[in-house]
Design a protein around this motif. Structure first.
Motif, PDB file in Angstrom:
ATOM      1  N   VAL B 183      54.668   4.583  17.567  1.00 52.32           N
ATOM      2  CA  VAL B 183      54.943   3.824  18.773  1.00 52.32           C
ATOM      3  C   VAL B 183      53.646   3.456  19.488  1.00 52.32           C
ATOM      4  O   VAL B 183      52.801   4.304  19.710  1.00 52.32           O
ATOM      5  CB  VAL B 183      55.824   4.665  19.719  1.00 52.32           C
ATOM      6  CG1 VAL B 183      56.211   3.856  20.924  1.00 52.32           C
ATOM      7  CG2 VAL B 183      57.037   5.165  18.989  1.00 52.32           C
ATOM      8  N   MET B 184      53.484   2.176  19.810  1.00 48.69           N
ATOM      9  CA  MET B 184      52.320   1.750  20.575  1.00 48.69           C
ATOM     10  C   MET B 184      52.693   1.665  22.048  1.00 48.69           C
ATOM     11  O   MET B 184      53.359   0.737  22.470  1.00 48.69           O
ATOM     12  CB  MET B 184      51.876   0.356  20.118  1.00 48.69           C
ATOM     13  CG  MET B 184      51.058   0.332  18.858  1.00 48.69           C
ATOM     14  SD  MET B 184      49.423   1.023  19.092  1.00 48.69           S
ATOM     15  CE  MET B 184      48.555  -0.363  19.776  1.00 48.69           C
ATOM     16  N   SER B 221      55.610  -6.319  24.136  1.00 49.27           N
ATOM     17  CA  SER B 221      54.733  -5.341  24.768  1.00 49.27           C
ATOM     18  C   SER B 221      53.717  -4.799  23.765  1.00 49.27           C
ATOM     19  O   SER B 221      52.521  -4.710  24.052  1.00 49.27           O
ATOM     20  CB  SER B 221      55.592  -4.239  25.400  1.00 49.27           C
ATOM     21  OG  SER B 221      55.097  -2.985  25.108  1.00 49.27           O
ATOM     22  N   VAL B 222      54.189  -4.472  22.561  1.00 50.31           N
ATOM     23  CA  VAL B 222      53.281  -3.998  21.513  1.00 50.31           C
ATOM     24  C   VAL B 222      52.297  -5.105  21.138  1.00 50.31           C
ATOM     25  O   VAL B 222      51.086  -4.878  21.040  1.00 50.31           O
ATOM     26  CB  VAL B 222      54.077  -3.548  20.265  1.00 50.31           C
ATOM     27  CG1 VAL B 222      53.130  -3.164  19.150  1.00 50.31           C
ATOM     28  CG2 VAL B 222      54.973  -2.379  20.608  1.00 50.31           C
TER      29      VAL B 222
END
Lengths: 142, 291
Positions: B183-184, B221-222
């Protein structure tokens, strides 16, 4: 946390970023169970990820409800994302590409609209509700 | 005053101490023997338990007529805290950890009911209530400490996961590679950027490969975080080659309207490595073809 197989409806509270993972994981899982293709699974998971992340950023907390609304003719996954935050003051503006109040890319909402087949927003201060759905016709194998 | 109310729990406990301890320890051992006896030293357990029993007796001496309220620095609280922390670290289930004091309650009850005092209902009820109060407080404490310890463990783990999951690898002279996995979020992105920039400066790198094969969902978002990392790397004069976007991911990114055209992208890490070696004027050849 996963969608129970029999449940037609499943609500996940969104309070922190692990809930975003749970929500999009559950959506992907339902899509896989309805035998949607992997591209559609990715689309749905991404859309759910966008909207639930928006909740965290703009409203703090909310809920994400994933509904299996399939019937005899089509497979349909409906997702309702709700919060009690400040709301979206100008919906057409928020749906314009590149517009963002939160320092993001401004691609989230318009992007989700393009990813999904149905997309509606109702918003007023204190209650914002986004409904989206992905519809795919049934084939002999599904 | 009747004789019954004069009955002193502390004195009773003192007389019963050895018998209580024996019964208590055998109850504990029979419950723990399957899963935990290899991690618990029985002699140490006896010692600790004797100490605890002694502290409980003191409580009854100090508060003969009122209910005890735990204070954070009292000896018994410190004792229970250390004991419960230890058990949580040893992998005890919460129920087995709290069983320790609950078993003591059971033993004390049983002995009280067999005692002469059981004939006087008022005295018996007073005794039971006092014991109940102390054990309940200790149970709550054990539970609280257990959760605290576990939470600290989880926080440590996620921190070490964070440390682990943002390596910057030197692939060749002036070529770096950053495999993004998992997860970033903002924190991860910041750390990745920092490390990449440090490495670019240190190795005077001109190309950095950003591999996103291990990123499960590429949402805006990433993508935003990745774009910022790329912009920072380019400001230090490094070209960025992005690899590992899946076909599904590419379709989704295009629909989202995310524009990665400022960077060179390759479908696979293999193609990305070839491209970046080319950028620094190198290529990989078979040994037999080498001059």
């Amino acid at each position: 946390m996963t969608v129970p197989p029999e449940a037609a409806e499943f609500t996940i509270p969104i309070r922190d970023s692990t809930d975003v993972l749970r929500a999009r994981g559950s959506a992907r899982e339902l899509a896989a169970r309805l035998k949607l293709g992997s591209a559609d699974q990715t689309r749905l998971a991404t859309a759910v990820s966008e909207l639930t992340r928006n909740i965290l950023q703009y409203a703090g907390e909310g809920t994400c409800t994933i509904i299996n609304a399939s019937d005899d003719h089509q497979r349909c996954i409906r997702v309702i994302v709700e919060d009690h935050g400040p709301g979206i003051p100008d919906i057409p503006l928020a749906l314009r590409d590149g517009y963002s109040t939160g320092g993001g890319l401004g691609a989230g909402l318009p992007g989700v609209q393009r990813l999904m087949d149905e997309f509606q927003i109702t918003s007023q201060p204190g209650h914002t509700c986004l409904t989206m759905a992905m519809n795919r016709p049934r084939t002999p194998f599904t | 005053m009747t004789e019954a109310v004069d009955f002193n729990v502390a004195r009773w406990l003192e007389a019963q101490q050895e018998a209580v301890l024996d019964a208590w320890m055998s109850d504990i051992v029979s419950r723990w023997k399957k899963n935990y006896l290899h991690v618990v030293d029985t002699e140490h357990l006896h010692l600790q338990s004797r100490q605890l029993l002694e502290e409980i007796r003191k409580l009854f001496v100090e508060n003969p007529n009122e209910f005890w309220e735990p204070t954070p620095d009292s000896k018994i609280v410190v004792l229970i805290r250390s004991l419960s922390t230890q058990r949580a670290k040893q992998g005890f289930k919460p129920a087995d950890s709290t069983f320790y004091v609950l078993s003591l309650k059971r033993v004390l009850w049983r002995r009280l009911l067999q005692d002469r005092i059981a004939e006087n209902k008022v005295a018996l009820a007073t005794c039971l209530a006092m014991i109940e109060n102390v054990i309940d407080r200790l149970t709550l404490l054990i539970y609280e400490v257990y959760v605290e310890t576990r939470e600290r463990l989880i926080a440590q783990q996620s921190l070490s996961l964070l440390e682990l999951s943002t390596p910057v690898v030197r692939l060749w002279d002036r070529v770096l590679m950053v495999p993004l996995i998992g997860v970033m979020d903002t924190q991860r992105a910041r750390q990745t950027t920092e490390r990449l920039l440090e490495a670019i400066a240190k190795y005077e790198a001109t190309v950095a490969i950003l591999d996103v094969t291990g990123v499960p969902v590429l949402d805006t978002s990433v993508a935003g975080h990745i774009m910022k990392t790329i912009a920072a790397a380019q400001m230090l004069g490094a070209r960025v080659v992005m690899t590992g976007i899946s076909p599904d991911g590419a379709q989704t990114l295009v629909k989202l309207g995310v524009d990665f055209s400022v960077v060179t992208t390759r479908a696979t890490l293999r193609a990305g490595v070839a491209e970046s070696l080319l950028l620094v004027g190198k290529r990989i050849v078979a040994v037999k073809d080498a001059p």
